[in-house]
Design an enzyme around this catalytic site. Structure first.
Site, PDB file in Angstrom:
ATOM      1  N   GLY A 165      65.388  19.237   4.234  1.00 30.24           N
ATOM      2  CA  GLY A 165      66.031  20.415   3.735  1.00 30.24           C
ATOM      3  C   GLY A 165      65.620  20.293   1.965  1.00 30.24           C
ATOM      4  O   GLY A 165      66.007  21.355   1.215  1.00 30.24           O
ATOM      5  N   ILE A 203      63.011  34.571   6.477  1.00 36.20           N
ATOM      6  CA  ILE A 203      63.186  35.413   7.508  1.00 36.20           C
ATOM      7  C   ILE A 203      64.880  35.304   7.461  1.00 36.20           C
ATOM      8  O   ILE A 203      65.847  34.460   7.257  1.00 36.20           O
ATOM      9  CB  ILE A 203      62.964  34.483   9.004  1.00 36.20           C
ATOM     10  CG1 ILE A 203      61.405  34.295   8.832  1.00 36.20           C
ATOM     11  CG2 ILE A 203      63.466  35.406  10.336  1.00 36.20           C
ATOM     12  CD1 ILE A 203      60.611  35.813   9.049  1.00 36.20           C
ATOM     13  N   HIS A 208      67.335  28.565  14.199  1.00 34.84           N
ATOM     14  CA  HIS A 208      66.501  27.315  14.084  1.00 34.84           C
ATOM     15  C   HIS A 208      66.198  26.818  15.746  1.00 34.84           C
ATOM     16  O   HIS A 208      67.141  26.403  16.334  1.00 34.84           O
ATOM     17  CB  HIS A 208      66.860  26.422  13.279  1.00 34.84           C
ATOM     18  CG  HIS A 208      65.954  25.051  13.417  1.00 34.84           C
ATOM     19  ND1 HIS A 208      65.269  24.634  12.518  1.00 34.84           N
ATOM     20  CD2 HIS A 208      65.907  24.060  14.460  1.00 34.84           C
ATOM     21  CE1 HIS A 208      64.624  23.591  12.758  1.00 34.84           C
ATOM     22  NE2 HIS A 208      64.846  23.146  14.220  1.00 34.84           N
ATOM     23  N   GLU A 275      58.775  23.257  15.516  1.00 33.44           N
ATOM     24  CA  GLU A 275      60.045  24.003  15.391  1.00 33.44           C
ATOM     25  C   GLU A 275      59.711  25.534  14.692  1.00 33.44           C
ATOM     26  O   GLU A 275      58.567  25.637  14.112  1.00 33.44           O
ATOM     27  CB  GLU A 275      60.545  23.293  13.698  1.00 33.44           C
ATOM     28  CG  GLU A 275      61.072  22.124  14.106  1.00 33.44           C
ATOM     29  CD  GLU A 275      61.822  21.308  12.770  1.00 33.44           C
ATOM     30  OE1 GLU A 275      62.665  20.409  12.809  1.00 33.44           O
ATOM     31  OE2 GLU A 275      61.717  22.097  11.525  1.00 33.44           O
ATOM     32  N   GLU A 288      57.391  23.991  11.126  1.00 35.88           N
ATOM     33  CA  GLU A 288      56.700  22.817  11.123  1.00 35.88           C
ATOM     34  C   GLU A 288      56.676  21.961  12.455  1.00 35.88           C
ATOM     35  O   GLU A 288      57.401  22.550  13.442  1.00 35.88           O
ATOM     36  CB  GLU A 288      57.316  21.991   9.878  1.00 35.88           C
ATOM     37  CG  GLU A 288      58.930  21.883  10.235  1.00 35.88           C
ATOM     38  CD  GLU A 288      59.387  20.543   9.389  1.00 35.88           C
ATOM     39  OE1 GLU A 288      58.550  19.790   8.940  1.00 35.88           O
ATOM     40  OE2 GLU A 288      60.652  20.231   9.420  1.00 35.88           O
ATOM     41  N   ARG A 292      57.720  12.627  15.045  1.00 37.93           N
ATOM     42  CA  ARG A 292      58.501  11.424  15.449  1.00 37.93           C
ATOM     43  C   ARG A 292      59.488  11.860  16.310  1.00 37.93           C
ATOM     44  O   ARG A 292      59.783  12.894  16.696  1.00 37.93           O
ATOM     45  CB  ARG A 292      59.127  10.938  14.168  1.00 37.93           C
ATOM     46  CG  ARG A 292      59.753  12.063  13.332  1.00 37.93           C
ATOM     47  CD  ARG A 292      60.500  11.685  12.301  1.00 37.93           C
ATOM     48  NE  ARG A 292      60.950  12.888  11.609  1.00 37.93           N
ATOM     49  CZ  ARG A 292      62.010  13.684  11.661  1.00 37.93           C
ATOM     50  NH1 ARG A 292      62.827  13.515  12.740  1.00 37.93           N
ATOM     51  NH2 ARG A 292      62.218  14.771  11.076  1.00 37.93           N
ATOM     52  N   VAL A 295      66.356  13.188  15.289  1.00 38.62           N
ATOM     53  CA  VAL A 295      67.926  12.759  15.533  1.00 38.62           C
ATOM     54  C   VAL A 295      68.553  13.108  16.839  1.00 38.62           C
ATOM     55  O   VAL A 295      69.231  12.686  17.666  1.00 38.62           O
ATOM     56  CB  VAL A 295      68.894  13.007  14.209  1.00 38.62           C
ATOM     57  CG1 VAL A 295      70.142  12.879  14.392  1.00 38.62           C
ATOM     58  CG2 VAL A 295      68.253  12.558  13.083  1.00 38.62           C
ATOM     59  N   ARG A 338      77.031  15.655  14.722  1.00 44.11           N
ATOM     60  CA  ARG A 338      76.766  14.458  13.615  1.00 44.11           C
ATOM     61  C   ARG A 338      77.997  14.002  12.959  1.00 44.11           C
ATOM     62  O   ARG A 338      78.586  15.089  12.148  1.00 44.11           O
ATOM     63  CB  ARG A 338      75.572  14.798  12.685  1.00 44.11           C
ATOM     64  CG  ARG A 338      74.406  15.042  13.464  1.00 44.11           C
ATOM     65  CD  ARG A 338      73.035  15.383  12.448  1.00 44.11           C
ATOM     66  NE  ARG A 338      71.901  15.796  13.010  1.00 44.11           N
ATOM     67  CZ  ARG A 338      70.951  15.920  12.617  1.00 44.11           C
ATOM     68  NH1 ARG A 338      70.674  15.224  11.355  1.00 44.11           N
ATOM     69  NH2 ARG A 338      69.701  16.305  13.069  1.00 44.11           N
TER      70      ARG A 338
HETATM   71  P1  ADP Z   1      62.633  20.476   6.377  1.00 46.24           P
HETATM   72  O1  ADP Z   1      61.259  19.845   6.772  1.00 46.24           O
HETATM   73  O2  ADP Z   1      63.158  20.331   5.206  1.00 46.24           O
HETATM   74  O3  ADP Z   1      63.691  20.191   7.387  1.00 46.24           O
HETATM   75  P2  ADP Z   1      62.123  22.935   7.491  1.00 46.24           P
HETATM   76  O4  ADP Z   1      60.589  23.819   7.032  1.00 46.24           O
HETATM   77  O5  ADP Z   1      62.046  22.513   8.868  1.00 46.24           O
HETATM   78  O6  ADP Z   1      62.386  22.047   6.199  1.00 46.24           O
HETATM   79  O7  ADP Z   1      62.942  24.190   7.550  1.00 46.24           O
HETATM   80  C1  ADP Z   1      64.273  23.921   7.279  1.00 46.24           C
HETATM   81  C2  ADP Z   1      65.574  24.873   7.695  1.00 46.24           C
HETATM   82  O8  ADP Z   1      65.312  25.895   6.699  1.00 46.24           O
HETATM   83  C3  ADP Z   1      65.149  25.626   8.917  1.00 46.24           C
HETATM   84  O9  ADP Z   1      65.752  25.095  10.009  1.00 46.24           O
HETATM   85  C4  ADP Z   1      65.548  26.934   8.717  1.00 46.24           C
HETATM   86  O10 ADP Z   1      66.986  26.892   8.808  1.00 46.24           O
HETATM   87  C5  ADP Z   1      65.375  27.010   7.075  1.00 46.24           C
HETATM   88  N1  ADP Z   1      64.001  27.940   7.131  1.00 46.24           N
HETATM   89  C6  ADP Z   1      62.576  27.223   6.966  1.00 46.24           C
HETATM   90  N2  ADP Z   1      61.854  28.242   6.854  1.00 46.24           N
HETATM   91  C7  ADP Z   1      62.509  29.244   6.997  1.00 46.24           C
HETATM   92  C8  ADP Z   1      62.083  30.687   6.549  1.00 46.24           C
HETATM   93  N3  ADP Z   1      60.850  31.173   6.420  1.00 46.24           N
HETATM   94  N4  ADP Z   1      62.898  31.655   6.690  1.00 46.24           N
HETATM   95  C9  ADP Z   1      64.370  31.691   7.062  1.00 46.24           C
HETATM   96  N5  ADP Z   1      64.605  30.322   7.016  1.00 46.24           N
HETATM   97  C10 ADP Z   1      63.881  29.169   6.901  1.00 46.24           C
END
Ligand code: ADP
Length: 451
Positions: A165, A203, A208, A275, A288, A292, A295, A338
């Site tokens: 995050g 979005i 997620h 994801e 992404e 690995r 969690v 968690r």
């Molecule tokens: P990290 O690698 O830091 O966990 P992510 O790319 O997986 O980052 O994104 C973390 C969270 O951020 C996602 O689970 C989602 O809730 C939010 N998020 C990521 N991209 C978007 C997007 N384009 N629009 C809305 N929410 C997003």
């Protein structure tokens, strides 16, 4: 098969891996920092070696030191767990150089998929839906403004090296963009030593949903269904469940197939997670890939009866997957909470829940000193049931049973969370914590007198 595996991690995931190695009759060598001297993983590994002080950069992140230990102790492979070196391509490359198997994909894959922008481009080229966004990296505020105007507000500035995050900022208009751009870059520079960013359309209130992938070095790929990880605080997951309630059968199938295709086009050969963010109409977009073990992998294990860590070790050893897609069925429901520390100190009294449908992953014990050095997660409580409601009820029962004295945690909040109507209905998205977080915290505080 491997004879001896080094574990380059700590806490619950180190214990999870040690247990798995025991099941497989493989010896474990654990490296640890002085802060973890009195830990359950240290006591349960076949052999444990102190490699340095509490500071992660001088212990758990010191790849060279860890590799020296692996060579000296005659390990065939290294399991990096999650966090620390698990997505460090340089470390994976050094493992290869020294003839030690990195339990994960090849270093080239870690590098390729670890860079979010590169992964996005790869997916886009192969027709995998990605969130609309900038074509390449953004190197100035002016360029950011130009791209954001093209994409349309609101947008999300994202660090290509991002994780956990960090390095992510929203902007709802041009005024907010400059600050968002600068803070995302600064945060990314500090956290990852790489401040390259790109822009994605934000979005609004997506879910997620992520797909668990399992692939071998022989071109076989399967998925093990999805997890809904939409309950997040500051983009960090708090509660995960499998399968995703309310997802149509059609979307579930399409997402599974897309995830497998994403793994195939990247040449993936280990456990991994694809994801997606999913909008209200169930349009889904790749965000992404995590190369690995995650969690939240236990919720998938519980529903599929597949030991993901064991499979990860098998495929790393070059074994062929012992299953095809049709062999995999998702049965019942699982929820994971968690339990995170809110303070440091000594655990004065600990009792973990048990009983039907309850699994606990933790290395905590009465007398354990929670230190400030590492991740605050103390335990994962996973419950399951034949119906989703049964899994939720068991989570409530498990959290009622939990006794953890001496250290402040979020356990009561998780308990209150399980009573929120939107959670029970399963209709929540990533805006859940933003909308109910304060209420949940208040309810948890108000309940103090009753416990
Ligand atoms: P990290 O690698 O830091 O966990 P992510 O790319 O997986 O980052 O994104 C973390 C969270 O951020 C996602 O689970 C989602 O809730 C939010 N998020 C990521 N991209 C978007 C997007 N384009 N629009 C809305 N929410 C997003």
């Amino acid at each position: 098969m491997f004879k001896r595996v080094l574990i380059a991690n700590r806490g619950e995931i180190a214990l999870r891996i040690i247990r798995c190695l025991r099941d497989m009759n493989i010896e474990s060598v654990l490296v640890y920092s002085t802060a973890d001297r009195k830990s359950i993983p240290v006591m349960t590994a076949t052999q444990s070696i102190c490699i340095g002080p509490a500071k992660a950069s001088e212990s758990y992140l010191d790849g060279d030191k860890i590799l020296d230990v692996a060579v000296k102790t005659g390990c065939d492979a290294i399991h990096p767990g999650y966090g620390f070196l698990s997505e460090n391509a340089e470390f994976a490359r050094k493992c290869e150089e020294r003839g030690i198997v990195f339990i994960g994909p090849s270093w080239q894959l870690v590098e390729k998929m670890g860079d979010k922008q590169t992964a996005r481009e790869l997916m886009k080229r192969h027709g995998i839906p990605i969130v609309p966004g900038s074509d390449g990296l953004i190197d100035s505020v002016d360029k950011a403004k130009e791209e954001a105007a093209k994409i349309g507000y609101p947008v999300l500035i994202k660090a290509t090296a991002g994780g956990g995050g960090k390095g992510m900022r929203q902007a709802f208009n041009e005024e907010e963009l400059t600050a968002a751009y600068e803070t995302a870059r600064t945060e990314a520079r500090n956290a990852f030593g790489n401040d390259a960013v790109y822009i994605e359309k934000l979005i609004v209130n997506p879910r997620h949903i992520e797909l668990q992938i399992l692939a071998d070095k022989h071109g076989n790929v399967v998925h093990l269904g999805e997890r809904n990880c939409s309950i997040q605080r500051k983009h960090q997951k708090l509660l995960e469940e499998a399968p995703a309630w309310g997802l149509s059968a059609q979307s579930r199938k399409a997402m599974g197939e897309t995830a497998v295709r994403a793994a195939v086009i990247s040449g993936y050969d280990s456990v991994g997670t694809i994801e997606f963010v999913v909008d209200a109409e169930e349009h889904f977009y790749f965000i992404e890939m995590n190369t690995r073990i995650q969690v939240e992998h236990p919720v998938t294990e519980v529903c599929t009866d597949v030991d993901l860590v064991k499979q990860q070790i098998y495929v790393a050893a070059g074994k062929k997957l012992g299953m095809v897609q049709d062999d995999i069925s998702v049965r019942g429901y699982a929820v994971e909470c968690r339990i995170n520390a809110r303070s440091v100190g000594k655990v004065e009294l600990l009792h973990f829940p048990a009983g039907l449908g309850v699994r606990v992953e933790s290395s905590l014990y009465t007398g354990y000193e929670v230190s400030p050095f590492y991740d605050s997660m103390l335990a994962k409580i996973i419950t399951s049931g034949r119906t989703r409601l049964e899994a939720i009820r068991r989570m409530r029962r498990a959290l009622e049973e939990l006794v953890l004295e001496g250290v402040e945690t979020n356990a009561k909040e998780m308990y209150m969370l399980t009573y929120q109507e939107e959670f029970v209905l399963g209709s929540y998205d990533t805006s859940f914590w933003g909308r109910y977080g304060e209420k949940i915290v208040r309810q948890a505080e108000d309940s103090n007198g009753y416990s």
